[in-house]
Motif scaffolding. Structure first.
Motif, PDB file in Angstrom:
ATOM      1  N   TYR A  43       0.856  -1.184   0.000  1.00 35.83           N
ATOM      2  CA  TYR A  43       0.000   0.000   0.000  1.00 35.83           C
ATOM      3  C   TYR A  43       0.888   1.229   0.000  1.00 35.83           C
ATOM      4  CZ  TYR A  43      -3.873   3.063   1.533  1.00 35.83           C
ATOM      5  OH  TYR A  43      -4.839   4.040   1.640  1.00 35.83           O
ATOM      6  N   PHE A  44       0.898   1.945  -1.118  1.00 32.76           N
ATOM      7  CA  PHE A  44       1.634   3.197  -1.188  1.00 32.76           C
ATOM      8  C   PHE A  44       0.749   4.330  -0.677  1.00 32.76           C
ATOM      9  CE2 PHE A  44       4.009   0.818  -4.488  1.00 32.76           C
ATOM     10  CZ  PHE A  44       5.300   1.031  -4.015  1.00 32.76           C
ATOM     11  N   GLN A  45       1.340   5.184   0.144  1.00 33.50           N
ATOM     12  CA  GLN A  45       0.615   6.336   0.676  1.00 33.50           C
ATOM     13  C   GLN A  45       1.389   7.608   0.308  1.00 33.50           C
ATOM     14  OE1 GLN A  45      -0.072   6.224   4.895  1.00 33.50           O
ATOM     15  NE2 GLN A  45      -1.439   7.991   4.871  1.00 33.50           N
ATOM     16  N   LYS A  74      -0.762   7.954  -8.515  1.00 30.32           N
ATOM     17  CA  LYS A  74      -0.660   6.514  -8.762  1.00 30.32           C
ATOM     18  C   LYS A  74       0.495   6.201  -9.713  1.00 30.32           C
ATOM     19  CE  LYS A  74      -4.763   6.153 -10.761  1.00 30.32           C
ATOM     20  NZ  LYS A  74      -5.955   5.684 -11.536  1.00 30.32           N
ATOM     21  N   LEU A  75       0.807   7.155 -10.604  1.00 28.33           N
ATOM     22  CA  LEU A  75       1.891   6.937 -11.565  1.00 28.33           C
ATOM     23  C   LEU A  75       3.248   7.009 -10.872  1.00 28.33           C
ATOM     24  CD1 LEU A  75       0.465   9.020 -14.530  1.00 28.33           C
ATOM     25  CD2 LEU A  75       0.206   6.574 -14.069  1.00 28.33           C
ATOM     26  N   LEU A  76       3.380   7.873  -9.881  1.00 29.33           N
ATOM     27  CA  LEU A  76       4.613   7.914  -9.098  1.00 29.33           C
ATOM     28  C   LEU A  76       4.753   6.650  -8.262  1.00 29.33           C
ATOM     29  CD1 LEU A  76       4.558  11.662  -7.977  1.00 29.33           C
ATOM     30  CD2 LEU A  76       5.708  10.639  -9.949  1.00 29.33           C
ATOM     31  N   SER A  77       3.643   6.166  -7.721  1.00 25.82           N
ATOM     32  CA  SER A  77       3.672   4.892  -6.999  1.00 25.82           C
ATOM     33  C   SER A  77       4.053   3.750  -7.930  1.00 25.82           C
ATOM     34  CB  SER A  77       2.309   4.610  -6.353  1.00 25.82           C
ATOM     35  OG  SER A  77       1.992   5.578  -5.370  1.00 25.82           O
ATOM     36  N   THR A  78       3.581   3.812  -9.173  1.00 21.04           N
ATOM     37  CA  THR A  78       3.937   2.785 -10.151  1.00 21.04           C
ATOM     38  C   THR A  78       5.439   2.768 -10.389  1.00 21.04           C
ATOM     39  OG1 THR A  78       1.785   3.020 -11.243  1.00 21.04           O
ATOM     40  CG2 THR A  78       3.538   1.958 -12.498  1.00 21.04           C
ATOM     41  N   TYR A  88       6.277  -8.207 -13.016  1.00 16.16           N
ATOM     42  CA  TYR A  88       5.071  -7.442 -13.299  1.00 16.16           C
ATOM     43  C   TYR A  88       4.632  -6.718 -12.038  1.00 16.16           C
ATOM     44  CZ  TYR A  88       4.372  -9.953 -17.720  1.00 16.16           C
ATOM     45  OH  TYR A  88       4.521 -10.459 -18.991  1.00 16.16           O
ATOM     46  N   VAL A  89       4.117  -5.493 -12.222  1.00 18.74           N
ATOM     47  CA  VAL A  89       3.455  -4.791 -11.128  1.00 18.74           C
ATOM     48  C   VAL A  89       2.026  -4.520 -11.559  1.00 18.74           C
ATOM     49  CG1 VAL A  89       5.594  -3.823 -10.237  1.00 18.74           C
ATOM     50  CG2 VAL A  89       4.253  -2.491 -11.867  1.00 18.74           C
ATOM     51  N   VAL A  90       1.106  -4.622 -10.610  1.00 22.78           N
ATOM     52  CA  VAL A  90      -0.321  -4.555 -10.904  1.00 22.78           C
ATOM     53  C   VAL A  90      -0.943  -3.477 -10.026  1.00 22.78           C
ATOM     54  CG1 VAL A  90      -2.494  -5.829 -10.943  1.00 22.78           C
ATOM     55  CG2 VAL A  90      -0.340  -7.025 -11.435  1.00 22.78           C
ATOM     56  N   TYR A  91      -1.439  -2.434 -10.657  1.00 22.85           N
ATOM     57  CA  TYR A  91      -2.089  -1.356  -9.911  1.00 22.85           C
ATOM     58  C   TYR A  91      -3.593  -1.593  -9.863  1.00 22.85           C
ATOM     59  CZ  TYR A  91      -4.385   2.932  -8.736  1.00 22.85           C
ATOM     60  OH  TYR A  91      -5.224   3.843  -8.137  1.00 22.85           O
ATOM     61  N   GLU A 170      -5.335  11.874 -14.808  1.00 18.29           N
ATOM     62  CA  GLU A 170      -4.386  11.118 -15.633  1.00 18.29           C
ATOM     63  C   GLU A 170      -5.084  10.239 -16.670  1.00 18.29           C
ATOM     64  OE1 GLU A 170      -5.970   7.867 -13.576  1.00 18.29           O
ATOM     65  OE2 GLU A 170      -5.544   9.884 -12.839  1.00 18.29           O
ATOM     66  N   GLN A 171      -6.384   9.988 -16.467  1.00 16.63           N
ATOM     67  CA  GLN A 171      -7.138   9.193 -17.438  1.00 16.63           C
ATOM     68  C   GLN A 171      -7.169   9.896 -18.800  1.00 16.63           C
ATOM     69  OE1 GLN A 171      -9.579   6.101 -16.715  1.00 16.63           O
ATOM     70  NE2 GLN A 171      -8.746   6.076 -18.770  1.00 16.63           N
ATOM     71  N   TYR A 172      -7.418  11.203 -18.798  1.00 17.10           N
ATOM     72  CA  TYR A 172      -7.435  11.937 -20.060  1.00 17.10           C
ATOM     73  C   TYR A 172      -6.050  12.000 -20.686  1.00 17.10           C
ATOM     74  CZ  TYR A 172     -12.273  13.523 -19.511  1.00 17.10           C
ATOM     75  OH  TYR A 172     -13.648  13.577 -19.408  1.00 17.10           O
ATOM     76  N   ALA A 173      -5.018  12.128 -19.868  1.00 16.94           N
ATOM     77  CA  ALA A 173      -3.656  12.122 -20.399  1.00 16.94           C
ATOM     78  C   ALA A 173      -3.366  10.807 -21.107  1.00 16.94           C
ATOM     79  CB  ALA A 173      -2.656  12.356 -19.267  1.00 16.94           C
TER      80      ALA A 173
END
Length: 248
Positions: A43-45, A74-78, A88-91, A170-173
């Motif tokens: 869990y990234f916070q 979420k992208l920085l956490s990725t 593999y990493v799964v968000y 970030e969805q639109y990006a």
């Protein structure tokens, strides 16, 4: 195949059903799925300079320094997850759960995306009516390699000031600037509606009032214990440090 599943949310985890928000309930369900299938879960916070739950911005636009909604982080956490030594990493969003313990991620990956850097679920609100062939950023699988890492960095570094704090962030990006530049598979499996043996159930914003009840019913059905959230690894990090590293 080494797999890490992770969530990214600025809110702390709760180990009490009386105090838990839906993020804590989804983590309990998703970490149980991982335990059942021998995946790691974290869990990234993310926070910006200091933890401040009074705001929903916890990162910044790397071009302007303006605050960005927590969905961008979420992208920085990725990026942090991709440095942890997995294949593999799964968000997965806090409003989504890995619904069926018997549906393994290896099966999903082998079926849809061993030749791709990213696997997304289709964003169509109703796959029986129309398959949009557009990606939903609430759940994605990333093959850990240099090209995928650059894609995540480029995704975060897109300058869309209008959507720094306005939905859908970030969805639109992803839709407007990134999807054609990434090695992507978009999968037409149902996640917005209940379906037997589905991998992901996504309780999107239109169902926000049902999240607590829906997740609580799963927890009761599986006899899960919220106290187990105290065992979930938590990585709280200052996004200012990563944002500066990725500044274009």
């Amino acid at each position: 195949m080494r797999i890490l599943v992770f969530a990214s949310d600025n809110r702390p985890l709760s180990s009490s059903m009386e105090e838990a928000q839906y993020n804590s309930l989804s983590v309990l369900i998703n970490s149980n799925y991982c335990q059942a299938n021998n995946y790691d879960f974290i869990y990234f916070q993310p926070y910006y300079k200091q933890v401040d739950l009074s705001v929903n911005t916890n990162c910044t636009n790397p071009h302007t320094g303006s605050p960005r909604h927590s969905s961008w982080s979420k992208l920085l956490s990725t990026l942090k997850a991709m440095e942890m030594g997995y294949d593999y990493v799964v968000y997965i969003d806090s409003d989504a759960v890995l619904r069926t313990n018997s549906y393994k991620l290896e099966t999903f990956i082998e079926k849809y995306g061993e030749d791709k850097d990213f696997i997304f679920l289709d964003n169509s609100p109703n796959l029986k009516v129309k398959v949009e062939n557009s990606a939903n950023a609430g759940f994605f699988i990333v093959k850990v390699n240099s090209s995928a890492k650059k894609s995540v960095q480029d995704w975060y570094n897109i300058n869309l000031p209008r959507f720094d704090v306005t939905p859908f962030w970030e969805q639109y990006a992803l839709w407007w600037h990134m999807i054609d530049k990434m090695k992507v598979r978009i999968v037409p499996e149902e996640h917005f509606h209940e379906e037997e043996d589905q991998l992901v159930r996504h309780m999107h914003s239109g169902l926000s009032g049902q999240r607590l009840g829906y997740f609580t019913d799963i927890i009761k059905d599986r006899s899960l214990h919220i106290e187990n959230n105290s065992k979930v690894p938590v990585n709280a990090f200052n996004t200012e440090e990563l944002t500066c590293l990725e500044r274009s």
